[in-house]
Design a protein around this motif. Structure first.
Motif, PDB file in Angstrom:
ATOM      1  N   GLN A   1       0.817  -1.226   0.000  1.00  0.00           N
ATOM      2  CA  GLN A   1       0.000   0.000   0.000  1.00  0.00           C
ATOM      3  C   GLN A   1       0.852   1.279   0.000  1.00  0.00           C
ATOM      4  OE1 GLN A   1      -2.501   0.240   3.442  1.00  0.00           O
ATOM      5  NE2 GLN A   1      -0.912  -0.503   4.829  1.00  0.00           N
ATOM      6  N   TRP A   2       2.167   1.127   0.159  1.00  0.00           N
ATOM      7  CA  TRP A   2       3.078   2.276   0.054  1.00  0.00           C
ATOM      8  C   TRP A   2       3.560   2.463  -1.397  1.00  0.00           C
ATOM      9  CZ3 TRP A   2       2.952  -1.178   4.058  1.00  0.00           C
ATOM     10  CH2 TRP A   2       2.815  -0.670   5.355  1.00  0.00           C
ATOM     11  N   ALA A   3       3.163   1.577  -2.283  1.00  0.00           N
ATOM     12  CA  ALA A   3       3.726   1.581  -3.648  1.00  0.00           C
ATOM     13  C   ALA A   3       3.359   2.850  -4.412  1.00  0.00           C
ATOM     14  CB  ALA A   3       3.249   0.342  -4.409  1.00  0.00           C
ATOM     15  N   ARG A   4       2.162   3.413  -4.135  1.00  0.00           N
ATOM     16  CA  ARG A   4       1.772   4.630  -4.845  1.00  0.00           C
ATOM     17  C   ARG A   4       2.735   5.777  -4.486  1.00  0.00           C
ATOM     18  NH1 ARG A   4      -1.457   9.069  -4.005  1.00  0.00           N
ATOM     19  NH2 ARG A   4      -2.414   9.877  -5.911  1.00  0.00           N
ATOM     20  N   LYS A   5       3.040   5.856  -3.180  1.00  0.00           N
ATOM     21  CA  LYS A   5       3.944   6.919  -2.721  1.00  0.00           C
ATOM     22  C   LYS A   5       5.348   6.716  -3.311  1.00  0.00           C
ATOM     23  CE  LYS A   5       6.003   8.388   1.596  1.00  0.00           C
ATOM     24  NZ  LYS A   5       6.055   8.078   3.020  1.00  0.00           N
TER      25      LYS A   5
ATOM     26  N   PRO B   1      -1.691   3.393  -9.525  1.00  0.00           N
ATOM     27  CA  PRO B   1      -3.029   3.718  -9.043  1.00  0.00           C
ATOM     28  C   PRO B   1      -3.612   2.660  -8.106  1.00  0.00           C
ATOM     29  CG  PRO B   1      -3.094   3.132 -11.374  1.00  0.00           C
ATOM     30  CD  PRO B   1      -1.666   3.043 -10.938  1.00  0.00           C
ATOM     31  N   LEU B   2      -3.463   2.900  -6.832  1.00  0.00           N
ATOM     32  CA  LEU B   2      -4.069   2.022  -5.832  1.00  0.00           C
ATOM     33  C   LEU B   2      -4.460   2.852  -4.626  1.00  0.00           C
ATOM     34  CD1 LEU B   2      -1.622   1.674  -3.601  1.00  0.00           C
ATOM     35  CD2 LEU B   2      -0.841  -0.042  -5.192  1.00  0.00           C
ATOM     36  N   HIS B   3      -5.363   2.323  -3.844  1.00  0.00           N
ATOM     37  CA  HIS B   3      -5.845   3.024  -2.647  1.00  0.00           C
ATOM     38  C   HIS B   3      -6.144   1.965  -1.594  1.00  0.00           C
ATOM     39  CE1 HIS B   3      -8.121   5.651  -0.024  1.00  0.00           C
ATOM     40  NE2 HIS B   3      -7.866   6.674  -0.818  1.00  0.00           N
ATOM     41  N   SER B   4      -5.866   2.293  -0.339  1.00  0.00           N
ATOM     42  CA  SER B   4      -6.122   1.301   0.715  1.00  0.00           C
ATOM     43  C   SER B   4      -7.589   1.298   1.124  1.00  0.00           C
ATOM     44  CB  SER B   4      -5.290   1.624   1.952  1.00  0.00           C
ATOM     45  OG  SER B   4      -3.929   1.517   1.635  1.00  0.00           O
ATOM     46  N   ALA B   5      -8.026   0.125   1.548  1.00  0.00           N
ATOM     47  CA  ALA B   5      -9.345   0.004   2.166  1.00  0.00           C
ATOM     48  C   ALA B   5      -9.204  -0.948   3.350  1.00  0.00           C
ATOM     49  CB  ALA B   5     -10.359  -0.548   1.172  1.00  0.00           C
ATOM     50  N   GLU B   6     -10.087  -0.777   4.316  1.00  0.00           N
ATOM     51  CA  GLU B   6     -10.059  -1.675   5.481  1.00  0.00           C
ATOM     52  C   GLU B   6     -10.623  -3.029   5.064  1.00  0.00           C
ATOM     53  OE1 GLU B   6     -11.646   0.039   9.044  1.00  0.00           O
ATOM     54  OE2 GLU B   6     -10.899   2.030   8.524  1.00  0.00           O
ATOM     55  N   HIS B   7     -10.000  -4.088   5.584  1.00  0.00           N
ATOM     56  CA  HIS B   7     -10.419  -5.429   5.196  1.00  0.00           C
ATOM     57  C   HIS B   7     -10.373  -6.283   6.461  1.00  0.00           C
ATOM     58  CE1 HIS B   7     -11.213  -8.783   2.779  1.00  0.00           C
ATOM     59  NE2 HIS B   7      -9.987  -9.222   2.615  1.00  0.00           N
ATOM     60  N   MET B   8     -11.465  -7.028   6.713  1.00  0.00           N
ATOM     61  CA  MET B   8     -11.635  -7.591   8.057  1.00  0.00           C
ATOM     62  C   MET B   8     -11.984  -9.080   8.067  1.00  0.00           C
ATOM     63  SD  MET B   8     -14.189  -4.529   9.025  1.00  0.00           S
ATOM     64  CE  MET B   8     -13.737  -2.907   8.450  1.00  0.00           C
ATOM     65  N   TYR B   9     -11.548  -9.724   9.109  1.00  0.00           N
ATOM     66  CA  TYR B   9     -12.056 -11.071   9.405  1.00  0.00           C
ATOM     67  C   TYR B   9     -11.977 -11.314  10.900  1.00  0.00           C
ATOM     68  CZ  TYR B   9      -7.131 -12.763   9.404  1.00  0.00           C
ATOM     69  OH  TYR B   9      -5.796 -12.960   9.663  1.00  0.00           O
ATOM     70  N   ILE B  10     -12.721 -12.320  11.369  1.00  0.00           N
ATOM     71  CA  ILE B  10     -12.638 -12.688  12.782  1.00  0.00           C
ATOM     72  C   ILE B  10     -12.148 -14.128  12.899  1.00  0.00           C
ATOM     73  CG2 ILE B  10     -14.409 -11.131  13.672  1.00  0.00           C
ATOM     74  CD1 ILE B  10     -16.419 -13.485  13.519  1.00  0.00           C
TER      75      ILE B  10
ATOM     76  N   PRO C   1      -5.426  -2.895   6.698  1.00  0.00           N
ATOM     77  CA  PRO C   1      -5.596  -2.224   5.422  1.00  0.00           C
ATOM     78  C   PRO C   1      -4.909  -3.006   4.298  1.00  0.00           C
ATOM     79  CG  PRO C   1      -3.902  -1.120   6.715  1.00  0.00           C
ATOM     80  CD  PRO C   1      -4.365  -2.292   7.523  1.00  0.00           C
ATOM     81  N   GLU C   2      -5.521  -2.999   3.142  1.00  0.00           N
ATOM     82  CA  GLU C   2      -4.938  -3.654   1.961  1.00  0.00           C
ATOM     83  C   GLU C   2      -5.158  -2.707   0.793  1.00  0.00           C
ATOM     84  OE1 GLU C   2      -3.201  -5.664   0.421  1.00  0.00           O
ATOM     85  OE2 GLU C   2      -4.192  -7.088  -0.909  1.00  0.00           O
ATOM     86  N   SER C   3      -4.293  -2.785  -0.209  1.00  0.00           N
ATOM     87  CA  SER C   3      -4.437  -1.857  -1.331  1.00  0.00           C
ATOM     88  C   SER C   3      -5.295  -2.472  -2.436  1.00  0.00           C
ATOM     89  CB  SER C   3      -3.063  -1.459  -1.861  1.00  0.00           C
ATOM     90  OG  SER C   3      -2.284  -2.582  -2.100  1.00  0.00           O
TER      91      SER C   3
ATOM     92  N   GLY D   1       5.171  -4.301  -8.744  1.00  0.00           N
ATOM     93  CA  GLY D   1       4.370  -5.489  -8.445  1.00  0.00           C
ATOM     94  C   GLY D   1       3.584  -5.157  -7.183  1.00  0.00           C
ATOM     95  N   ALA D   2       2.383  -4.617  -7.346  1.00  0.00           N
ATOM     96  CA  ALA D   2       1.653  -4.097  -6.174  1.00  0.00           C
ATOM     97  C   ALA D   2       0.160  -4.076  -6.449  1.00  0.00           C
ATOM     98  CB  ALA D   2       2.149  -2.690  -5.842  1.00  0.00           C
ATOM     99  N   GLY D   3      -0.594  -3.683  -5.402  1.00  0.00           N
ATOM    100  CA  GLY D   3      -2.050  -3.536  -5.562  1.00  0.00           C
ATOM    101  C   GLY D   3      -2.730  -4.879  -5.674  1.00  0.00           C
ATOM    102  N   PHE D   4      -2.525  -5.735  -4.676  1.00  0.00           N
ATOM    103  CA  PHE D   4      -2.956  -7.125  -4.842  1.00  0.00           C
ATOM    104  C   PHE D   4      -4.394  -7.423  -4.418  1.00  0.00           C
ATOM    105  CE2 PHE D   4       1.234  -7.784  -6.272  1.00  0.00           C
ATOM    106  CZ  PHE D   4       1.143  -8.893  -7.096  1.00  0.00           C
ATOM    107  N   ASN D   5      -5.170  -6.402  -4.093  1.00  0.00           N
ATOM    108  CA  ASN D   5      -6.627  -6.578  -3.943  1.00  0.00           C
ATOM    109  C   ASN D   5      -7.022  -7.795  -3.123  1.00  0.00           C
ATOM    110  OD1 ASN D   5      -7.543  -4.448  -5.991  1.00  0.00           O
ATOM    111  ND2 ASN D   5      -6.176  -5.717  -7.204  1.00  0.00           N
ATOM    112  N   SER D   6      -6.322  -8.033  -2.047  1.00  0.00           N
ATOM    113  CA  SER D   6      -6.633  -9.149  -1.174  1.00  0.00           C
ATOM    114  C   SER D   6      -6.506 -10.510  -1.851  1.00  0.00           C
ATOM    115  CB  SER D   6      -8.033  -9.002  -0.570  1.00  0.00           C
ATOM    116  OG  SER D   6      -8.096  -9.802   0.582  1.00  0.00           O
TER     117      SER D   6
END
Ligand SMILES: Cc1cc2nc3c(=O)[nH]c(=O)nc-3n(C[C@H](O)[C@H](O)[C@H](O)COP(=O)(O)OP(=O)(O)OC[C@H]3O[C@@H](n4cnc5c(N)ncnc54)[C@H](O)[C@@H]3O)c2cc1C
Length: 820
Positions: free
Chosen positions: A210-214, A224-233, A323-325, A346-351
């Motif tokens: 998720q730092w790859a854009r910077k 072009p990637l952006h982080s989003a919160e991604h969750m599991y229990i 967070p994941e990009s 090699g980035a932005g792997f969308n979970s």
């Protein structure tokens, strides 16, 4: 830090010690390229990798991505033997269940496509699904799929094992070093600055998650990637759950499950995600998580309780919110940045980074070493995006939708709804007012179809005929019998100029583009393997000026391919002029009648033959008229300076009224071109398909002076009869009713021999028309086709089809050339 001296030079510097960076290091080293430094700001896997759930599911929407994951599964099972470090790989298989009939249809279609790709898959009943996954209730389940080759891995162990494999071959993996700048010189990367010193490098590979854009912005590269919160229990122990339990996916409930220490990992992909990191990603985020968000998780939990009622009384051991990009289309970003030579991403792997890392790491390492992709990777190629896709506000709004795409219904023609409209042609408002229903390509709003009076201007998705079938039928008929206008302004337009433009382009194009000024040439751009990197038309507008018209999605890709293949000191310049010109395609047997009313130029066959381009007057405007067609009828593509577009459009509609002129959209275009047998790049024409296999040998000039890129491979292919074991052919269904969409399996005498690459309803032929890629044990020639009975498998039901090397509609291609 290791006790080694900090390096000041390396052939390859990899930034990022997550699973992807370690996989790239491992594969480069395995290929014998061992002068590698991998830099990680924290510890290996401390970014996103460590908290991944570790699911490895093979099936993806794009065959290329599925292939890469299939390789991952092999690697993860073999790696321990090589490195001595376990990867936690367990081939436990996976069950996917359907709650609706549509989802079941989708699973059946998926199963057929999976088999065509060599992935083992069984269609199972609800009861069989429950047998494999006894803790679920199945009252609402229609059926499912069983994929025995799927599994799970331990993300941290896998990363360590890959890093060890790289180290064993000489790679220098250094933790606790932050890259603070990227060095460049004359359009090429030259090294990195770190908090511990500068390292000169021939290649820099940005695997910064998720730092790859910077990291990209440090050197003018768009990632072009952006982080989003991604969750599991993770739950407490659940009765009946054991380590052999397969992975379970319930996409209609947006959820997945896997076993962990006798309990369940339950997570998912909610339809509206929560973007994160709008003010930048913190540098110090080692092994960190975000606060629990039970509100955001609620939709997943509700669905989990439906599937596993026992969870109602089971405690939760841990909530993981990491967070994941995510990227604008939910596919990752791979390849050399078009903005900077030798800088790879090699980035932005969308979970799906754990599942994909093995294959993606190998593909990227091969790309770096070969200088170009070694197979068809356009689905993940970073060049499918342009600079405007890196707009942070747009990315923020788009990723809300992309996370949920994993489990959203992949309807045929499904369009993304978020962050639109984005790019609009000059006619957008006028066409909207005419009930246009827009799709989106390369950010452009493009008309898919026009709703008729009384119809709602909205596509209703289904696997059968969709609500636009009849409206598009009328557009199709207008093109075949009268005349229609298509707004094709999204076409990419590249201007190539300079003293050496002709020589340079002629080496890059397979056809001969050294033609008279005013000629238009259809050509492929081939790689050294003889496969398609693009197909486009070249308009020789002046002696040293060529205008290239190529697909909407290919602007950056084609410009990059052409520029990279220019000789270093050649006097030649490529400019993207896409935004300067609108394109109005006036197509149909009465197109000449319409245009004649508006111009003093002679449009007769003698004065303006097929495959020529002229500047003409049109109303008050002066436009470039290109006599070409993608629909197989008489017609002109008018290249109109953007500010004249509305005037030209209004003139065309007024002049055309007496000839029944109408607007038409991309759905009609697709049916018309497939019916006519015209191949499209990324569908039939890919980097792995040659003009010989595609039946486009006529667009190759074998004898031109200086040859062309790919000629040696093509010559060898021409001499090898086995080359035609792969071939593109057209199949037309016998039954008029079924609707095909592409991706279906093709059978010959009951045996699978390929897949449908493009499909649409052919309103002139009166049945579904397709273009298919066949793979046979013998060369595919007329005898092979004539002696076989062909069928297409549509979600488990087989329909007979007629096979053609040349389209049964206008087989000699005369209609496009006739003098009306
Ligand atoms: C909750 C959750 C569940 C998931 N479950 C799955 C799953 O089941 N299956 C699956 O396939 N995927 C899953 N994923 C996705 C997976 O975790 C990611 O796709 C994958 O880990 C991405 O790996 P990476 O190497 O690209 O990124 P990272 O692991 O983030 O690695 C990037 C590294 O770069 C380093 N770095 C960044 N900037 C610098 C710098 N300037 N200098 C030096 N180092 C730098 C960072 O510290 C970081 O370690 C899940 C993700 C989440 C959030």
């Amino acid at each position: 830090m290791t006790d080694k001296k900090f390096p000041d030079k390396a052939q390859y510097v990899i930034v990022g010690g997550g699973v992807v960076g370690c996989s790239v290091a491992y594969h480069l080293a395995k290929m014998g390229h061992t002068d590698i430094v991998l830099l990680e700001q924290g510890q290996l896997s401390c970014g996103t990798t460590w908290h991944a759930a570790g699911l490895v599911g093979q099936l993806r929407g794009q065959p290329a991505m599925t292939n890469l994951i299939r390789y991952s599964t092999q690697l993860y099972s073999d790696l321990e033997a090589e490195t001595g470090l376990a990867t936690g790989w367990m081939q436990c298989g996976s069950v996917t269940v359907a709650r609706t009939d549509d989802r079941m249809t989708m699973l059946l279609r998926t199963a057929a496509a999976a088999r065509a790709q060599g992935v083992e898959v069984d269609v199972i009943t609800a009861a069989e699904a429950q047998e494999k996954w006894p803790v679920m209730q199945v009252d609402d389940v229609k059926g499912g799929l069983w994929m025995p080759g799927d599994g799970k891995a331990n993300p941290t162990d896998l990363t360590q094992s890959l890093a060890k494999g790289a180290r064993m071959r000489g790679a220098n993996v250094i933790e606790g070093v932050t890259v603070t700048d990227i060095l460049t010189d004359s359009g090429r990367v030259t090294g990195v600055v770190t908090d511990q010193g500068t390292i000169e490098a021939d290649y820099v590979i940005n695997c910064g998650g998720q730092w790859a854009r910077k990291l990209g912005l440090m050197c003018g590269v768009n990632v072009p990637l952006h982080s989003a919160e991604h969750m599991y229990i993770v739950t407490e122990k659940v009765e009946g759950v054991n380590p052999d339990l397969p992975v379970l996916r319930d996409p209609d409930g947006y959820i997945y499950f896997k076993e962990e220490t006798g309990g369940l990992v339950m997570g998912g992909f909610e339809p509206e995600a929560k973007p994160w990191g709008m003010d930048g990603i913190p540098e110090k985020f080692e092994f960190s998580l975000l606060p629990d968000d039970w509100d955001q998780f609620e939709i997943l939990l509700e669905n989990a309780l439906i599937r596993v009622p026992q969870m109602e009384t089971t405690g939760v051991r841990k909530f993981y919110n990491g967070p994941e990009s995510f990227t604008p289309d939910n596919n990752y970003l791979l390849g050399e940045a078009p903005e900077l030579k030798n800088f790879f991403v090699g980035a932005g792997f969308n979970s799906m980074g754990i599942a994909s890392a093995g294959g993606a790491g190998r593909a990227l390492a091969e790309w770096i070493v070969a200088g170009e992709p070694t197979s068809d990777l356009f689905a993940v190629d970073i060049r499918r995006f342009a600079n405007f896709n890196n707009n942070p506000t747009w990315l923020h709004d788009r990723v809300k939708e992309t996370l949920g795409l994993h489990y959203a219904m992949p309807w045929p023609n499904r369009e993304l709804d978020s962050a639109r409209p984005f790019r609009r042609s000059a006619l957008y408002d006028r066409l909207s007012a005419k009930n246009a229903v827009f799709g989106s390509k390369m950010g452009w709003e493009r008309v898919n179809w026009f709703a008729r009076d009384g119809e709602k201007a909205e596509t209703v998705y289904s696997f059968g005929r969709q609500n636009w079938h009849d409206a598009v039928g009328e557009e199709h008929k207008a093109v075949r019998e009268d005349v229609a206008v298509f707004d094709q302004s999204s076409f990419s337009k590249l201007m190539v100029q300079g003293r050496d433009a002709c020589r340079e382009l002629n080496r890059i194009c397979a056809a001969n583009i050294d033609v008279e000024v005013g000629k238009t040439v259809y050509t492929g751009l081939l790689n050294v393997r003889g496969g398609y990197e693009s197909d486009l038309t070249v308009l020789r507008v002046k002696k040293q000026e060529f205008l290239l018209i190529t697909g909407s999605a290919q602007t950056v890709h084609d410009a990059d391919w052409i520029r990279k293949n220019f000789t270093d000191d050649a006097h030649v310049f490529l400019t993207d002029v896409t935004s300067s010109w609108s394109v109005l395609a006036v197509m149909g047997p009465k197109s000449r009648d319409v245009l004649k009313k508006l111009t003093k130029s002679d449009l007769s066959n003698a004065a303006f033959p097929f495959s020529t381009v002229r500047e003409i007057d049109l109303g008050y405007a002066t436009v470039l008229a290109n006599r070409m067609t993608y629909v197989g009828e008489l017609g002109w593509e008018l290249l109109v300076p953007v500010e004249f577009t509305i005037g030209v459009y209004e003139d065309l509609m007024n002049a055309g009224a007496e000839f029944g002129i109408r607007n038409a959209g991309y759905f009609a275009l697709e049916g018309l071109r497939i019916e006519k047998g015209f191949r499209a790049w990324t569908r039939e024409l890919t980097p792995d398909i040659t003009p010989l296999q595609a039946g486009l040998g006529f667009a190759v000039d074998w004898d031109k002076a200086g040859g062309f890129i790919g000629k040696e491979a093509l010559l060898a292919a021409r001499a090898d009869p086995d080359h035609l074991k792969t071939r593109i052919v057209q199949l037309v269904l016998d039954d008029a009713a079924p609707q095909l969409w592409g991706g279906e399996a093709v059978l010959r005498n009951g045996v699978e021999v390929g897949e449908v690459r493009s499909a649409a309803y052919g309103h002139t032929l009166g049945a579904a028309v397709t273009l298919c890629q066949l793979e046979a044990d013998e060369p595919i020639k007329a005898d092979y086709l004539k002696s076989g009975e062909f069928e297409i498998d549509l979600a488990g039901v087989r329909f007979s089809a007629q096979v053609h090397l040349r389209t049964p509609y206008d087989p000699k291609g005369e209609r496009a050339k006739v003098d009306g």
